[in-house]
Design an enzyme around this catalytic site. Structure first.
Site, PDB file in Angstrom:
ATOM      1  N   HIS A  20       6.508  52.933  53.035  1.00 19.27           N
ATOM      2  CA  HIS A  20       5.677  53.984  52.441  1.00 19.27           C
ATOM      3  C   HIS A  20       4.368  53.422  51.879  1.00 19.27           C
ATOM      4  CE1 HIS A  20       4.806  57.852  50.773  1.00 19.27           C
ATOM      5  NE2 HIS A  20       4.872  57.443  49.533  1.00 19.27           N
ATOM      6  N   ASP A  21       4.402  52.177  51.392  1.00 15.02           N
ATOM      7  CA  ASP A  21       3.189  51.533  50.876  1.00 15.02           C
ATOM      8  C   ASP A  21       2.069  51.442  51.906  1.00 15.02           C
ATOM      9  OD1 ASP A  21       3.539  51.009  48.215  1.00 15.02           O
ATOM     10  OD2 ASP A  21       4.439  49.030  48.505  1.00 15.02           O
ATOM     11  N   SER A  50       1.331  60.585  49.957  1.00 15.16           N
ATOM     12  CA  SER A  50       2.523  60.778  49.138  1.00 15.16           C
ATOM     13  C   SER A  50       2.358  62.043  48.275  1.00 15.16           C
ATOM     14  CB  SER A  50       2.743  59.530  48.288  1.00 15.16           C
ATOM     15  OG  SER A  50       4.054  59.429  47.867  1.00 15.16           O
ATOM     16  N   ARG A  66      10.843  52.171  37.916  1.00 12.29           N
ATOM     17  CA  ARG A  66       9.776  51.634  38.765  1.00 12.29           C
ATOM     18  C   ARG A  66      10.347  50.676  39.811  1.00 12.29           C
ATOM     19  NH1 ARG A  66       5.137  53.012  40.967  1.00 12.29           N
ATOM     20  NH2 ARG A  66       3.587  51.343  41.052  1.00 12.29           N
ATOM     21  N   ASP A 102       7.930  53.988  57.422  1.00 13.43           N
ATOM     22  CA  ASP A 102       8.055  54.718  56.154  1.00 13.43           C
ATOM     23  C   ASP A 102       9.365  55.496  56.157  1.00 13.43           C
ATOM     24  OD1 ASP A 102       7.858  56.314  53.909  1.00 13.43           O
ATOM     25  OD2 ASP A 102       5.821  57.009  54.317  1.00 13.43           O
TER      26      ASP A 102
END
Lengths: 379, 220
Positions: free
Chosen positions: A352-353, A157, A226, A319
């Site tokens: 994405h994690d 990232s 967040r 992702d």
């Protein structure tokens, strides 16, 4: 049982301070900043040839505490699954470094640090920092540690953007590089999600134009930012698997409490985040990510031209925040510049994690890749 | 580290590649061929494969590989970027074999192609007498799970090369690890070809495909 054997154990954050006035650090914006402190940690030992150093670069909400445990804490560093004895970044073999970026809030100089000219926290008086500034500061750190060439620079990232910046700005100081789930620049969609987060902070009355230190912080705004972030880090499938449409028994559906489990999760993650992160740092770092653009004044075929390092590019199928096509563009740039590269798109449902969660596949690729790089003396 | 069981197709390709050459393997699989080329011919190797398990195996061998669909082409590579481009048993599995082979002959000075011969007598026998699509040692797949989506014979491939103006410099035909010298289109299970540009091929290919000629002077 074996977990403790594979851990680097108890670790301590170290600090490196430089750019003391009048020799302030020249930022990309033209402003000057000093003194600058970088908070960093190291695991493993630097060998006699100083050739086994690996620099780990963290993402938006990460910090220099990448592995092991701080005294009295139960949670290990953010990439503990990848760093330790026998892990992908094997601390028996490599000297692993990770530093908090400038602009951050975990020990490195950022908007919550005290401005030496006023004696009060910088707030919005903190100058704009960029990915390039973050990397230039890291380069000062490795020079300070007596390391001429890094075996590799690795990160996902925003950490991947720093890897790309290393490849462009300091090609002779790296033998290899591993950019993961990242991009040569943000797409409008990526910028848009960040802007929603920033607007949530701006809209919080506690934000007070960034001058909230010593008072109530803009916790609601940062929590919402967040929450938006977490949605973009997961995938449709991973959310369905993790929460489904399950509900919390004690919450009636029409009272706007956290009725669905996914609502409760987002609220928990948001509230948890504000205890450990500074809202102004969130603003500055998201802006740095959005502004990053390696193709601003270079064509794709020229961006990696002087690079002789070996590159491993990793993307993840699900992702959608940093889609694989962005990693493929990095690969294209490598091919056009005749850079020795490898590309793998790991099939994952985590979104994405995945760069934090797909440990087995990443470990396989990185272990063998680094072995090849270390073996290849000319690299 | 040549494999212990003899594989004449593998060994022929090893023999045909010059020492120290640059090689691009399209559909490199587990990387066994590339690894042997690096070990015995000190080539600069690069592979492409669509299967992630192939990528994991190649990385474990220390090879540089790209996880990519060959049908998307080789646009990033300039003309003659490699001394050899290899398609070992992969051409018949591509959706666009013509396009990919044109690309291969553009980026490689030489192209090595190996194909299964669908006109091999055992296959003919099964079609003719059993009335069924052949399942043989070199064509071991049932129709519903075969990765092979094009069916060609040695004669078909020769016609194709003539049509596309690929020059066949060398060929070798194999049956059960032995060279076949008579009636290869009947007796051979596998064929290996070494192709190169024929004169004016870039121009002709551009006319055929309607694409822009990048360096007309070099080939014309």
């Amino acid at each position: 049982m074996a977990d403790s054997d594979l851990s680097v154990g108890v670790v301590e954050t170290q600090y490196f301070t430089f750019a003391e006035p009048p020799n302030e650090f020249p930022l990309e914006s033209g402003d000057r900043l000093g003194p600058i402190t970088l908070a960093y940690e190291s695991y493993g030992a630097l060998n006699a040839q100083r050739s086994n150093a690996v620099l780990v670069l963290h993402a938006l909400s990460g910090d220099g505490h990448a592995a092991g445990y701080h005294v009295g804490e139960e949670r290990p560093g953010w990439w503990d699954a990848m760093i330790g004895p026998g892990k992908a970044l094997d601390t028996e073999t490599y000297f692993v470094l990770c530093s908090n970026v400038i602009g951050g809030c975990k020990g490195s100089t950022g908007p919550s640090s005290v401005n030496p000219t006023t004696g009060r926290p910088y707030g919005l008086a903190f100058p704009h920092v960029t990915i390039r500034d973050m990397v230039t500061a890291q380069e000062r750190l490795i020079t300070h540690l007596g390391i001429d060439r890094l075996l590799t620079v690795i990160g996902g990232s925003m950490g991947g953007m720093q890897v790309l910046q290393w490849m462009v700005a300091h090609p002779h100081r790296i033998r290899s590089a591993i950019p993961i789930a990242t991009a040569l620049h943000h797409s409008p969609q990526q910028i848009a999600f960040h802007e929603v987060g920033r607007q949530a902070i701006f809209a919080d009355p506690n934000w007070r134009h960034g001058d909230y230190y010593g008072q109530d912080p803009p916790a609601r705004g940062l929590a919402v930012a967040r929450m938006v972030g977490h949605i973009t880090y997961m995938s449709d499938v991973s959310m369905a698997e993790k929460f489904g449409r399950r509900v919390k028994a004690d919450q009636p559906p029409f009272h706007f409490g956290p009725h669905f489990e996914v609502e409760g999760y987002l609220r928990y993650r948001g509230d948890h985040f504000v205890q450990r992160f500074d809202a102004n740092s969130y603003l500055y770092i998201t802006k740095a990510i959005d502004a990053f653009n390696l193709l601003a004044d270079t064509r794709l075929q020229d961006v990696f031209k002087p690079l002789r390092a070996k590159i491993l590019v990793i993307a993840f199928k699900s992702d959608w925040l940093y889609p694989a096509y962005q990693s493929q563009e990095i690969v294209r740039a490598c091919k056009l510049a005749h850079v020795d590269a490898t590309y793998c798109e790991i099939p994952s449902t985590y979104g994405h994690d995945a760069f934090l969660l797909e440990v087995d596949e990443e470990t396989h690729l990185i272990t063998h890749f680094l072995r090849t790089v270390a073996h290849n003396r000319e690299a | 580290m040549t494999s212990s069981t003899p594989d004449l197709e593998h060994d022929t390709i090893l023999a045909w590649v010059d020492r120290g050459a640059s090689v691009l393997d399209l559909g490199c699989g587990d990387g066994a061929l590339l690894a042997d080329l690096v070990a015995t011919k000190q080539v600069t190797a690069c592979g492409i494969d669509i299967d992630e398990h192939a990528i994991y195996q190649c990385v474990a061998r220390g090879l540089s590989v790209f996880h990519q669909d060959l049908d998307t082409g080789l646009a990033e590579y300039t003309d003659r970027s490699f001394d050899y481009v290899i398609l070992k048993q992969s051409l018949q599995q591509l959706r666009q074999p013509t396009f990919v082979l044109r690309e291969a002959t553009r980026v490689g000075r030489k192209v090595i192609v190996s194909i299964p011969n669908f006109a091999h007598y055992a296959a003919r026998f099964q079609v003719f007498f059993r009335g069924r699509v052949p399942v043989t040692p070199i064509l071991p797949y049932e129709w519903y799970d075969s990765p092979n989506i094009h069916f060609l014979s040695i004669l078909d491939f020769r016609d194709f090369c003539a049509d596309q103006r690929f020059r066949i410099e060398k060929s070798l035909f194999l049956r059960r690890n032995h060279a076949v010298r008579v009636f290869p289109n009947f007796f051979a299970e596998t064929a290996i070809f070494l192709l190169s540009h024929s004169e004016g091929s870039a121009v002709m290919r551009a006319i055929h495909s309607g694409t822009r000629v990048l360096h007309p002077r070099r080939d014309a």
